[in-house]
Design an enzyme around this catalytic site. Structure first.
Site, PDB file in Angstrom:
ATOM      1  N   CYS A 185       0.817  -1.206   0.000  1.00  0.00           N
ATOM      2  CA  CYS A 185       0.000   0.000   0.000  1.00  0.00           C
ATOM      3  C   CYS A 185       0.854   1.260   0.000  1.00  0.00           C
ATOM      4  CB  CYS A 185      -0.926   0.005   1.215  1.00  0.00           C
ATOM      5  SG  CYS A 185      -1.991   1.468   1.295  1.00  0.00           S
ATOM      6  N   TRP A 226      -9.226   5.428  -0.283  1.00  0.00           N
ATOM      7  CA  TRP A 226      -9.788   6.042  -1.488  1.00  0.00           C
ATOM      8  C   TRP A 226      -8.896   5.680  -2.668  1.00  0.00           C
ATOM      9  CZ3 TRP A 226      -8.538   8.849   2.914  1.00  0.00           C
ATOM     10  CH2 TRP A 226      -7.274   9.445   2.918  1.00  0.00           C
TER      11      TRP A 226
END
Length: 361
Positions: free
Chosen positions: A65, A236
């Site tokens: 991530c 998001w």
């Protein structure tokens, strides 16, 4: 007593409590409670504080991530008391509504009952809470090719889609070893973004759209040896996830040839760089459309800068950075980011998120 489970719990409690500023006495007392629970039932229950911070740590330590700068802002819903299909459905509705927030996306995780004595109390069979169906019709594929197998499974349960390119798949929920049940996703909770381009009017004629919140729902959250097999979570979007992968990959919507042709590019010769140019404009359309519709999104250059700040903050806290370089570099213009020019330790730390086998496969 499971020595291995207690050792994992002990490691987690030491790290968690120290980061939370708790005393050695508090650590000692909590570990005594956990030792007793494990000796009695070969299991232990996290407090909400432990669950919340453990989930945040899992995000912070997710090697793939790039958006980890905001790990401490994660909102944690504790749904461990839920045991019915209807209760899970209502909880997923609450998650989606809260996370969407009319477009001002909030990072959210919903944690259901953990695995206990090798029994999975709740499983979510969807890869993401929002995902478009894929159909094979003769020699043609309608919708998302990545969803074909799951779409067929949903159809075997009795679900029927409209056979468009953007049919939202139902939620499929399984309680223990019971037959899975499906629920239509309430359209009132889904904010979809119609895609247009700031310069090309013809782009709107392609009638493309994408959903605003990417909620991963098939990974396991592990905290201190406890495995939460149903723990959907979202941040998001970074625009390349949609514009450079979902809509552009040949094994997905494969739109680069269509976009390039509409741009008037020569798609017969690689040296025209038609793929590169079409890819850039597809991503520009995604960024433009999300912002025009008031939906949170980040471009890959800003995300890389945010990751650099995350690295600096972690070093300041005395924590080492782990990462999977192949996932951290953006799929377009990677060499223009600092990440491309660095190497990362890909060691997997706990707590973390892990892939798991799908029950329907």
């Amino acid at each position: 007593m499971s020595t291995s489970l207690f050792q994992q719990a002990e490691q987690f409690i030491h790290r968690c409590f120290r980061e939370l500023g708790k005393t050695e006495q508090e650590i000692h007392e909590r570990l005594a409670e956990i030792r007793m629970q494990i000796s009695e039932s070969n299991h232990y229950e996290h407090t909400y504080e432990e669950l919340e911070y453990g989930a945040k740590m899992a995000w912070r330590q997710s090697n793939r991530c790039i958006g980890r700068l905001f790990w401490d802002s994660l909102h944690v819903f504790d749904f461990r008391q839920i045991s019915s299909v209807e209760g899970v459905y209502e909880a997923l509705c609450k998650h989606l509504s809260y996370a969407t927030n009319e477009g001002k996306i909030r990072s959210t995780i919903s944690v259901f009952k953990p695995r206990k004595h090798n029994q999975d109390p709740i499983r979510l069979l969807n890869h993401q809470l929002l995902r478009y169906a894929g159909y094979e019709e003769d020699d043609q594929i309608i919708g998302d090719p990545a969803s074909i197998s799951f779409t067929k499974y949903c159809q075997s349960l009795g679900w029927r889609g409209d056979y468009t390119d953007f049919d939202l798949l139902p939620w499929v929920i399984q309680i223990e070893d019971q037959e899975p049940e499906w629920y239509e996703v309430p359209k009132s909770l889904v904010k979809e973004v119609p895609l247009t381009h700031p310069d090309y009017e013809w782009f709107a004629d392609m009638q493309l759209k994408w959903y605003s919140v990417p909620v991963i729902s098939d990974m396991m959250l592990e905290i201190g040896g406890i495995e939460y097999v149903a723990a959907p979570f979202n941040g998001w979007y970074m625009e390349t996830e949609i514009g450079a992968r979902n809509l552009a990959d040949e094994c997905r919507y494969d739109l680069l040839p269509q976009v390039a042709s509409r741009m008037g590019l020569d798609i017969k010769r690689n040296r025209s760089l038609w793929k590169d140019r079409a890819l850039l404009e597809l991503n520009a359309a995604v960024l433009h459309s999300f912002r025009e519709n008031g939906v949170s999104i980040v471009d890959h250059h800003t995300a890389a800068n945010q990751f650099k700040l995350f690295e600096e903050k972690e070093h300041a806290c005395g924590r080492s950075i782990t990462g999977d370089w192949t996932w951290l570099i953006p799929p377009i213009s990677p060499a223009s980011t600092h990440i491309f020019h660095q190497s990362y330790d890909d060691t997997i730390k706990s707590p973390n998120f892990f892939y798991q086998d799908s029950p329907y496969k």
